[in-house]
Write a protein that holds these residues in place. Sequence first.
Motif, PDB file in Angstrom:
ATOM      1  N   LEU A  39      51.341 113.462 110.339  1.00 23.91           N
ATOM      2  CA  LEU A  39      52.008 114.756 110.178  1.00 23.91           C
ATOM      3  C   LEU A  39      53.308 114.601 109.385  1.00 23.91           C
ATOM      4  O   LEU A  39      53.621 115.422 108.525  1.00 23.91           O
ATOM      5  CB  LEU A  39      52.311 115.375 111.547  1.00 23.91           C
ATOM      6  CG  LEU A  39      51.109 115.836 112.354  1.00 23.91           C
ATOM      7  CD1 LEU A  39      51.557 116.259 113.751  1.00 23.91           C
ATOM      8  CD2 LEU A  39      50.391 116.981 111.650  1.00 23.91           C
ATOM      9  N   LEU A  40      54.039 113.532 109.666  1.00 24.06           N
ATOM     10  CA  LEU A  40      55.292 113.289 108.951  1.00 24.06           C
ATOM     11  C   LEU A  40      55.034 113.095 107.463  1.00 24.06           C
ATOM     12  O   LEU A  40      55.774 113.613 106.623  1.00 24.06           O
ATOM     13  CB  LEU A  40      56.002 112.061 109.523  1.00 24.06           C
ATOM     14  CG  LEU A  40      57.310 111.695 108.819  1.00 24.06           C
ATOM     15  CD1 LEU A  40      58.371 112.764 109.065  1.00 24.06           C
ATOM     16  CD2 LEU A  40      57.802 110.332 109.275  1.00 24.06           C
ATOM     17  N   GLY A  45      55.820 114.361 101.894  1.00 23.05           N
ATOM     18  CA  GLY A  45      55.170 114.290 100.594  1.00 23.05           C
ATOM     19  C   GLY A  45      55.331 115.514  99.718  1.00 23.05           C
ATOM     20  O   GLY A  45      54.862 115.527  98.588  1.00 23.05           O
ATOM     21  N   GLN A  46      56.012 116.535 100.194  1.00 22.50           N
ATOM     22  CA  GLN A  46      56.152 117.760  99.409  1.00 22.50           C
ATOM     23  C   GLN A  46      57.213 117.592  98.325  1.00 22.50           C
ATOM     24  O   GLN A  46      58.182 116.866  98.502  1.00 22.50           O
ATOM     25  CB  GLN A  46      56.523 118.919 100.334  1.00 22.50           C
ATOM     26  CG  GLN A  46      55.440 119.191 101.366  1.00 22.50           C
ATOM     27  CD  GLN A  46      55.784 120.353 102.261  1.00 22.50           C
ATOM     28  OE1 GLN A  46      56.443 121.290 101.829  1.00 22.50           O
ATOM     29  NE2 GLN A  46      55.338 120.297 103.496  1.00 22.50           N
ATOM     30  N   ASP A  47      57.021 118.281  97.218  1.00 24.54           N
ATOM     31  CA  ASP A  47      57.985 118.174  96.126  1.00 24.54           C
ATOM     32  C   ASP A  47      59.004 119.323  96.137  1.00 24.54           C
ATOM     33  O   ASP A  47      59.690 119.571  95.152  1.00 24.54           O
ATOM     34  CB  ASP A  47      57.289 118.081  94.764  1.00 24.54           C
ATOM     35  CG  ASP A  47      56.400 119.280  94.486  1.00 24.54           C
ATOM     36  OD1 ASP A  47      56.301 120.160  95.361  1.00 24.54           O
ATOM     37  OD2 ASP A  47      55.819 119.330  93.397  1.00 24.54           O
ATOM     38  N   VAL A  48      59.092 120.027  97.257  1.00 25.82           N
ATOM     39  CA  VAL A  48      60.147 121.021  97.468  1.00 25.82           C
ATOM     40  C   VAL A  48      60.910 120.586  98.715  1.00 25.82           C
ATOM     41  O   VAL A  48      60.359 119.922  99.593  1.00 25.82           O
ATOM     42  CB  VAL A  48      59.580 122.448  97.662  1.00 25.82           C
ATOM     43  CG1 VAL A  48      58.892 122.940  96.396  1.00 25.82           C
ATOM     44  CG2 VAL A  48      58.616 122.497  98.841  1.00 25.82           C
ATOM     45  N   ALA A  89      60.471 111.719 119.054  1.00 25.51           N
ATOM     46  CA  ALA A  89      59.059 111.555 119.432  1.00 25.51           C
ATOM     47  C   ALA A  89      58.538 110.182 119.023  1.00 25.51           C
ATOM     48  O   ALA A  89      59.057 109.564 118.097  1.00 25.51           O
ATOM     49  CB  ALA A  89      58.222 112.637 118.763  1.00 25.51           C
ATOM     50  N   PRO A  90      57.483 109.695 119.695  1.00 22.92           N
ATOM     51  CA  PRO A  90      56.865 108.445 119.240  1.00 22.92           C
ATOM     52  C   PRO A  90      56.203 108.675 117.885  1.00 22.92           C
ATOM     53  O   PRO A  90      55.353 109.545 117.752  1.00 22.92           O
ATOM     54  CB  PRO A  90      55.846 108.114 120.332  1.00 22.92           C
ATOM     55  CG  PRO A  90      55.597 109.387 121.049  1.00 22.92           C
ATOM     56  CD  PRO A  90      56.827 110.242 120.876  1.00 22.92           C
ATOM     57  N   ILE A  91      56.652 107.926 116.909  1.00 21.90           N
ATOM     58  CA  ILE A  91      56.113 108.072 115.554  1.00 21.90           C
ATOM     59  C   ILE A  91      56.250 106.733 114.851  1.00 21.90           C
ATOM     60  O   ILE A  91      57.301 106.104 114.903  1.00 21.90           O
ATOM     61  CB  ILE A  91      56.853 109.192 114.783  1.00 21.90           C
ATOM     62  CG1 ILE A  91      56.257 109.391 113.405  1.00 21.90           C
ATOM     63  CG2 ILE A  91      58.337 108.929 114.711  1.00 21.90           C
ATOM     64  CD1 ILE A  91      56.754 110.635 112.718  1.00 21.90           C
TER      65      ILE A  91
END
Length: 157
Positions: A39-40, A45-48, A89-91
């Motif tokens: 999810l992260l 990964g967005q370019d905005v 959160a665990p990530i």
Amino acid sequence: MWLDGKQLMATECKHWSSCSRGFVTVGNVEAAALRAWELLQEHLGQDVWTETNKISIPLCPPVDPPWGTDEHAAAKIMRSPRRMLAIWAPISEDGVSFFSRTTTPGDIAGMPVQVRIEVFSVSLYLRHLQGHGITRLPSGLPDIDDTLAAIDAMTIR
């Protein structure tokens, strides 16, 4: 945040916990950490600019920089600031490590680049401490230098 006058570190802390912001109480921590990592990656990964990938926004030097008027030092520090995204959160990229690395689109001197991000999972770090028999954290450190040394000792080099 500026550390020791030689290192620029941008830090973004997200107060996402296992029971907030769409997360649920975890059973299998490793599986939950891997799902959260996926999810992260979508957010980063967005370019905005988003509330998550804003960690890669170009940084401005402080008004009174600790390196003084040394322009060479300033240029070097501003080209390679460290960026840390701290999440409760665990990530984790591997489901276990409390530190992971990734990249996100960013901008340096007006040029599009992939910016390196260090991701720190507070949840996995506390589980790591508990696994090593540490069940209490100090209520406070008497000296800020000790606090900064502790932060520096934890971070990826």
